[in-house]
Design a protein around this motif. Structure first.
Motif, PDB file in Angstrom:
ATOM      1  N   ALA A  11       9.303  -0.987 -39.242  1.00 25.77           N
ATOM      2  CA  ALA A  11       9.743  -2.591 -39.524  1.00 25.77           C
ATOM      3  C   ALA A  11       8.673  -3.576 -38.580  1.00 25.77           C
ATOM      4  O   ALA A  11       7.996  -4.805 -38.497  1.00 25.77           O
ATOM      5  CB  ALA A  11      11.050  -2.917 -38.607  1.00 25.77           C
ATOM      6  N   ALA A  42       7.460  -3.985 -42.929  1.00 29.63           N
ATOM      7  CA  ALA A  42       8.419  -3.083 -43.195  1.00 29.63           C
ATOM      8  C   ALA A  42       9.986  -3.906 -43.917  1.00 29.63           C
ATOM      9  O   ALA A  42      10.422  -4.064 -42.147  1.00 29.63           O
ATOM     10  CB  ALA A  42       8.382  -1.745 -43.603  1.00 29.63           C
ATOM     11  N   ARG A  43      10.343  -4.426 -44.754  1.00 29.04           N
ATOM     12  CA  ARG A  43      11.833  -4.768 -44.720  1.00 29.04           C
ATOM     13  C   ARG A  43      12.368  -2.944 -44.636  1.00 29.04           C
ATOM     14  O   ARG A  43      11.753  -2.402 -44.573  1.00 29.04           O
ATOM     15  CB  ARG A  43      11.658  -5.253 -46.133  1.00 29.04           C
ATOM     16  CG  ARG A  43      11.249  -6.365 -45.900  1.00 29.04           C
ATOM     17  CD  ARG A  43      10.984  -7.158 -47.305  1.00 29.04           C
ATOM     18  NE  ARG A  43       9.927  -9.002 -47.128  1.00 29.04           N
ATOM     19  CZ  ARG A  43      10.713 -10.398 -46.728  1.00 29.04           C
ATOM     20  NH1 ARG A  43      12.603  -9.180 -46.448  1.00 29.04           N
ATOM     21  NH2 ARG A  43      10.098 -11.018 -46.352  1.00 29.04           N
ATOM     22  N   PRO A  44      13.786  -3.286 -44.490  1.00 26.69           N
ATOM     23  CA  PRO A  44      14.725  -2.458 -44.537  1.00 26.69           C
ATOM     24  C   PRO A  44      14.109  -1.441 -45.670  1.00 26.69           C
ATOM     25  O   PRO A  44      14.399  -0.369 -45.257  1.00 26.69           O
ATOM     26  CB  PRO A  44      16.444  -3.115 -44.078  1.00 26.69           C
ATOM     27  CG  PRO A  44      15.864  -4.647 -43.462  1.00 26.69           C
ATOM     28  CD  PRO A  44      14.547  -4.975 -44.422  1.00 26.69           C
ATOM     29  N   GLN A  55      11.838  -1.387 -47.120  1.00 29.67           N
ATOM     30  CA  GLN A  55      10.772   0.028 -47.001  1.00 29.67           C
ATOM     31  C   GLN A  55      10.581   1.054 -46.022  1.00 29.67           C
ATOM     32  O   GLN A  55      10.189   1.687 -46.223  1.00 29.67           O
ATOM     33  CB  GLN A  55       9.636  -1.006 -46.626  1.00 29.67           C
ATOM     34  CG  GLN A  55       9.156  -2.559 -48.232  1.00 29.67           C
ATOM     35  CD  GLN A  55       8.383  -3.705 -47.777  1.00 29.67           C
ATOM     36  OE1 GLN A  55       8.594  -3.877 -47.285  1.00 29.67           O
ATOM     37  NE2 GLN A  55       7.369  -3.425 -48.542  1.00 29.67           N
TER      38      GLN A  55
END
Lengths: 271, 361
Positions: A172, A176-178, A180
């Motif tokens: 994160a 990175a999004r959740p 991802q």
């Protein structure tokens, strides 16, 4: 002599015990192999002559459909159990909610209830709610998912409890999004547990008798039920050959799953 | 002067029954290396996690490069963290670990290769791209974590005790290397540690934290030489503490009567008044040891040597004053210094300028 008693004797004893344990596990399989190769139509040991005639019996309409049916049911049960068990394990490992311990106990409970009770219960339930139409394939899959859930929940749960959460934070932190994080970090790290759990589920389903007994429809039976039926009337080396063929198929599938999931290290600890 | 890169304003983090960070305000300049130093549980890591966005403050605001980020999730903040556990992705090679942040930013392939290569080169790990983290030593893993953090050229580099899992020699070498890299990149950095040597060696400024509050912010020499609280004085470096009562106070300094009767003169301090119970603090290396019978000057006190400890470059003497108070004096281990043996008498001079007073704890 003293040295022998002190150092070598215990080591030799230990080896002997290990050999005996393995013999106890593998000799029955060796006997099945010998019996399946026996040319005579009755069970003798050692075989007087060898033949592959019983294997020809396996590849006939008597055995092939149940074998195929069992593989399909086991695959569906493993998938369903992996998905539901994975979601359950994820909820238990990651969230605090009322009834969390109860959910875990509930998902593990099929282990402590005799499978035959589970089988009867599903049959009674289907009859009570007028879903007799579900008996056969749908009921079998559901029943097998129920009895295999403890394996997937436990295996996937272990992979989540061993998880260093800071790697998710690191992902994160790197942007990175959740979704991802889940795709690139969480799921790959859960993979060995998922594959191990699903492999156990597959094997448990493939071998299951007590649940299947109540849920199969005449004309479409699983392999273990078909073997049971056969045994009621006859006992000849065909059964040994059937066992060998299904054993080879299951071992091959386990090997493929191991290649894909790399769970040997997961089950036996990191080497 | 440019606006500070990071501004924490009245930041508070309250857990159900505990105050982890208590009304903390801090400004960190562009390119500055600021260390949050304190014992475990002082709120330093919580503060770092609030800057990164892993923990939401109960109250207060956080601004990074002029942008309010208090309500932004971690993946929308321009920060990079080096974790204490390194938190490398175990299922990815070194290359993929370092490339992760660039892939999330959709950097194109050729630039990605170039930047990963540069980052690995800057931490001296070129050639290990195809290895997995488990195949690396602790020090190498640490460098991968560092490369992964700097490759995205973040506005802010956050370091959570990154050296604490290394052995002493490597830790000391990495201090210098990390500091040099930070200076070359000119990257604003917040460093969390409980190791005062590390803080003193690396920081532009140190914020000493205790119980969720910042006790003092300053350059390493300020924090060491002019501690503003007794906590800072004792947490950063070794210090002798002597209890006593103020006898008189004027512009020249205080006269403090120690419990055992000895009179010590200290720096002037307007906040102390006659009759106050105080603690006198003086660092071991500021005290001067001489042999008994030499000239008596200000704060030159008779003492007895209790024992001595040769600690490499310095010798530490444990002394007892006439009133019974014990203190430690550190002298350089050189041939010219007097070496009284245990049990013998000596004199110790406590330079008035280095004797500070704090309210008695």
């Amino acid at each position: 002599m003293r040295r022998f008693l002190k150092i070598q004797a215990p080591a030799l004893l230990f080896r002997a015990v290990v050999v005996l344990i393995y013999a106890f596990m593998f000799l029955p399989i060796a006997i099945v192999v010998l019996v399946s190769l026996n040319a005579e139509p009755y069970l003798t040991l050692p075989p007087e002559s060898f033949s592959l005639r019983w294997y020809r019996q396996v590849f006939t309409p008597t055995w092939l459909p149940p074998l195929r049916y069992s593989l399909v049911i086991a695959a569906a049960a493993a998938l369903g159990s992996g998905l539901l068990g994975g979601l359950g394990a994820f909820a238990i490992a990651r969230y605090k909610f009322p009834g969390r311990a109860a959910l875990q106990a509930f998902l593990m409970s099929p282990l402590s209830i005799p499978s035959i009770v589970t089988g009867v219960a599903i049959l009674q339930f289907a009859t009570m709610v007028n879903l007799q139409g579900m008996l056969g394939t749908p009921a079998l899959i559901v029943g097998h998912i129920v009895v295999t859930l403890p394996f997937t929940v436990r295996m996937i749960g272990i992979s989540l409890f061993n998880f260093d959460r800071s790697v998710e934070q690191a992902a994160a932190n790197l942007g990175a999004r959740p979704g991802q994080v889940l795709r690139h970090v969480t799921l790959p790290l859960m993979k060995p547990g998922i594959f191990a759990g699903m492999t156990f589920a597959f094997i448990v389903s493939f071998n299951n008798v007590p649940v299947s007994l109540f849920l199969v429809r005449p004309g479409a039976t699983t392999l273990p039920i078909e073997i049971l039926n056969f045994l009621q009337y006859r006992l000849d080396p065909t059964l040994a050959a059937v066992n060998m063929v299904s054993l080879v198929i299951v071992l091959a599938l386990v090997a493929i799953a191991e290649r894909a999931g790399g769970f040997t290290k997961f089950v036996y600890g990191r080497s | 002067m440019a606006a500070p890169d990071i501004v924490l304003r009245d930041v508070t983090k309250r857990y159900r029954d505990a105050l982890a960070v208590d009304d903390l305000s801090l400004e960190i300049e562009r390119g500055e290396f600021l260390t949050l130093l304190g014992p475990s549980g002082c709120g330093k890591t919580t503060t770092l996690n609030m800057i990164a966005g892993f923990i939401a403050p109960t109250a207060g605001t956080i601004t990074i490069k002029g942008q309010p980020v208090t309500d932004l999730p971690p993946f929308e903040r321009d920060t990079s963290m080096v974790f204490q556990s390194y938190a490398l992705f175990p299922h990815m090679t070194v290359f993929d670990n370092v490339a992760f942040g660039l892939r999330m930013r959709k950097v194109d392939r050729s630039e990605l290769r170039r930047r990963v290569g540069e980052a690995l080169e800057s931490v001296h790990l070129s050639g290990l791209e195809k290895r997995y983290p488990r195949e690396l030593s602790g020090g190498q893993q640490q460098r991968v974590a560092l490369a992964r953090a700097i490759v995205t050229r973040p506005a802010v580099l956050l370091l959570d005790e990154p050296l604490s899992n290394l052995d002493l020699k490597l830790r000391e070498a990495m201090r210098l290397e990390l500091k040099a890299l930070q200076r070359d990149l000119g990257i604003t950095s917040v460093y969390v540690t409980h190791d005062q040597d590390e803080a003193l060696a690396m920081s532009d400024r140190i914020a000493v934290m205790n119980r969720g509050r910042v006790e003092q912010v300053g350059k390493p020499e300020e924090v060491y030489d002019s501690p503003s609280t007794l906590f800072v004085a004792t947490f950063v470096g070794d210090i002798n503490l002597l209890r006593g009562t103020v006898e008189s106070s004027d512009d020249e300094g205080l006269a403090v009567r120690l419990a055992g009767g000895t009179l010590v003169r200290t720096r002037p301090d307007r906040e102390r008044q006659r009759g106050d119970a105080v603690t006198v603090a003086v660092r071991p290396e500021k005290c001067v040891l001489s042999v008994a019978g030499e000239t008596e000057g200000a704060n030159s006190l008779p003492a007895r040597v209790v024992d001595t400890l040769v600690a490499g470059a310095e010798i530490r003497y444990r002394l007892a004053l006439e009133g019974g108070e014990e203190l430690v004096v550190a002298a350089l281990n050189v041939d010219t210094s007097p070496r009284p043996s245990p049990g013998t008498g000596a004199r110790v001079t406590l330079p008035q300028a280095h004797c500070r007073t704090f309210p008695a704890a």
